[in-house]
Design a protein around this motif. Sequence first.
Motif, short mmCIF file in Angstrom:
data_model
loop_
_atom_site.label_atom_id
_atom_site.label_comp_id
_atom_site.label_asym_id
_atom_site.label_seq_id
_atom_site.Cartn_x
_atom_site.Cartn_y
_atom_site.Cartn_z
N GLN A 1 0.83 -1.20 0.00
CA GLN A 1 0.00 0.00 0.00
C GLN A 1 0.87 1.25 0.00
OE1 GLN A 1 -2.40 -0.76 3.48
NE2 GLN A 1 -4.09 -1.54 2.26
N GLY A 2 1.95 1.24 0.79
CA GLY A 2 2.86 2.38 0.81
C GLY A 2 3.53 2.59 -0.53
N LEU B 1 2.32 1.79 -3.45
CA LEU B 1 1.32 2.33 -4.37
C LEU B 1 1.11 3.83 -4.16
CD1 LEU B 1 -1.36 -0.49 -4.43
CD2 LEU B 1 0.06 0.27 -6.33
N ARG B 2 1.24 4.27 -2.91
CA ARG B 2 1.09 5.70 -2.63
C ARG B 2 2.37 6.46 -2.95
NH1 ARG B 2 -1.00 3.61 2.15
NH2 ARG B 2 0.92 4.20 3.20
N ASP C 1 5.14 6.11 -1.09
CA ASP C 1 5.85 6.32 0.17
C ASP C 1 7.11 5.47 0.22
OD1 ASP C 1 3.63 7.80 0.81
OD2 ASP C 1 2.77 6.30 2.16
N GLN D 1 -3.66 4.20 -10.80
CA GLN D 1 -4.40 5.29 -10.17
C GLN D 1 -5.68 4.77 -9.52
OE1 GLN D 1 -3.52 8.35 -9.60
NE2 GLN D 1 -5.45 8.86 -8.62
N ARG E 1 -4.69 3.02 -6.39
CA ARG E 1 -4.36 3.99 -5.33
C ARG E 1 -5.63 4.56 -4.71
NH1 ARG E 1 -1.12 6.30 -9.11
NH2 ARG E 1 0.93 5.39 -9.12
N GLN E 2 -6.60 4.90 -5.55
CA GLN E 2 -7.86 5.44 -5.04
C GLN E 2 -8.60 4.41 -4.19
OE1 GLN E 2 -9.78 6.73 -8.64
NE2 GLN E 2 -8.86 8.77 -8.55
N GLY F 1 -6.74 4.21 -0.93
CA GLY F 1 -6.98 5.43 -0.17
C GLY F 1 -8.38 5.46 0.42
N ARG G 1 -8.54 3.31 3.49
CA ARG G 1 -7.79 3.81 4.64
C ARG G 1 -8.38 5.09 5.21
NH1 ARG G 1 -1.96 2.12 5.09
NH2 ARG G 1 -2.33 3.44 6.85
#
Length: 197
Positions: free
Chosen positions: A107-108, A110-111, A113, A165, A168-169, A172, A175
């Motif tokens: 997840q990180g 993909l963002r 981070d 994208q 990611r959405q 997000g 979360r």
Amino acid sequence: MATPQSPFSLLNGLLARVAAGPQPPPQWLVHEMQQRMVLFLNHVLMQEKQAMERLLRQKGRVARVQWRSWSLALLITPAGLFDLAPETAAPDLRLELSEPSALALAQGALRGDKPAIRIEGDVQLAADINWLADHVRWEPEEDLARVIGDMPAHMLAQLARRAAQALRQFVGARRAPPAQPPAAAPVPANGTDRADA
């Protein structure tokens, strides 16, 4: 004559294996995956002359990346590329990923981070590895264009960006805290909602 086996013995064996937890992959498979990772890293590095020059200054040094029980020890070659280090090689730099969850790491990533990393060892080697992480990027569209042509590569890359994208959405949205409903206006004691009543 063989004695008949209970139909529950297979179930008991399966439950015992599940309870024991996931088994580590065979060593040959781990080695093959590490070799593929080195090939990919070198492919990306060869597209960046400045990255190879930075690594060239560190030739012969070993950097070990560790996550849980998995590790990858990389030896910097005289060409400014990576090779697998011998298992007995002492690392000059240790990078240990602190996050135990593979899902949280994904997840990180993909963002965009950077993961939390504990670093021990040579400061200059750490600085050069950090420079690589900040400046070297793989351009999959360029690689695809060499194989299938510019237009199809551009279309596939665009599709991949849209899918990333959307992912990611999705992550997000999962979360984000749930939205709070708007506060209701207080109702007057007489049951009307007009202020002049």
